[in-house]
Design an enzyme around this catalytic site. Sequence first.
Site, PDB file in Angstrom:
ATOM      1  N   LYS A  74       0.806  -1.220   0.000  1.00  0.00           N
ATOM      2  CA  LYS A  74       0.000   0.000   0.000  1.00  0.00           C
ATOM      3  C   LYS A  74       0.842   1.274   0.000  1.00  0.00           C
ATOM      4  O   LYS A  74       0.514   2.250  -0.686  1.00  0.00           O
ATOM      5  CB  LYS A  74      -0.932   0.019   1.206  1.00  0.00           C
ATOM      6  N   ASP A 110      -9.998   2.940   2.445  1.00  0.00           N
ATOM      7  CA  ASP A 110     -10.008   2.317   3.773  1.00  0.00           C
ATOM      8  C   ASP A 110     -10.604   3.225   4.836  1.00  0.00           C
ATOM      9  O   ASP A 110     -11.417   2.797   5.657  1.00  0.00           O
ATOM     10  CB  ASP A 110      -8.581   1.927   4.194  1.00  0.00           C
ATOM     11  N   GLY A 137       0.845   1.665  10.093  1.00  0.00           N
ATOM     12  CA  GLY A 137       1.008   1.470   8.663  1.00  0.00           C
ATOM     13  C   GLY A 137      -0.062   2.183   7.872  1.00  0.00           C
ATOM     14  O   GLY A 137      -0.790   3.039   8.389  1.00  0.00           O
TER      15      GLY A 137
END
Length: 286
Positions: A74, A110, A137
């Site tokens: 990502k 997300d 993260g």
Amino acid sequence: MRAKPISGHTRIFGLIGHPVRHSLSPVMYNRLFNRFGLDAVYLAFDVDPDNADTVADIIRVMGLDGVNLTVPFKEELLKQIDGSTAAAREAGAVNVVTHIDGTLTGYNTDGEGFVRSLAEEGGPDMDGLTAIILGAGGAARAVASGLLDRGAEKLIFLNRTVHRAEIAAEALRLSFANTTISAEPLTKETYSKHAKDSLLVVNCTSGPANETIATFEPCELAKGASWVDINYWMNTPPCRTKCLDAGVQFHDGLGMLAHQGALAFELFTGYPVTGAELRAFLAEQA
């Protein structure tokens, strides 16, 4: 059964990550393609992390029309693509890439998927919220960005590598200057220090942190708190039993997967679907 046979004209979408064999994304997206009669297929591509610097090239050379990204790609892909949205830049990561005429554009669904899911599942009011984010993260930063967009006032990143958490906090402060965003080590002591004022805990860590997280006590959280573990594939998420015993609402990650997946599907195809209907479908598969 597919609505149309696979041919040379079939559009190809997929999930790129490592590992990906547990993912529910292929069955979810392929069902949607069939529902709308689209000549498209969705596959899971397990890519060696050593090849992270070639993922954008893979998308272009293979002619993939769009991909979802999961760990550990990502953050790396943000450096390789041609353009990205503000949400992706705030998160420091992309989880959706579209490929149109050779141009790769990165998105992050997300954060929006998380906050929609939390609201739908009766989580705490996000306006004025204090929350503990476990991990630092791309997923953790996206969740944090989504909460801040909804008015959260204080976020604490707890991470095994504090420097990584400090980088995440500093990046978000650039966009949310009037909020308190801090970074501390992932320990039982730091969790306990902040728990009494927190209405939300979100676990965005990977497996190695589970042993530490299992020592945390959900009963220390403020009254009416929720605990979310985004690792929807885990059979025994750390602290789930403790949450149930303490009366703390526990949310698995299926809601977030469903809502971010609905947003991604619309980016891929232009067809809107609801997170609620995908959540119901995924619950049948899990």
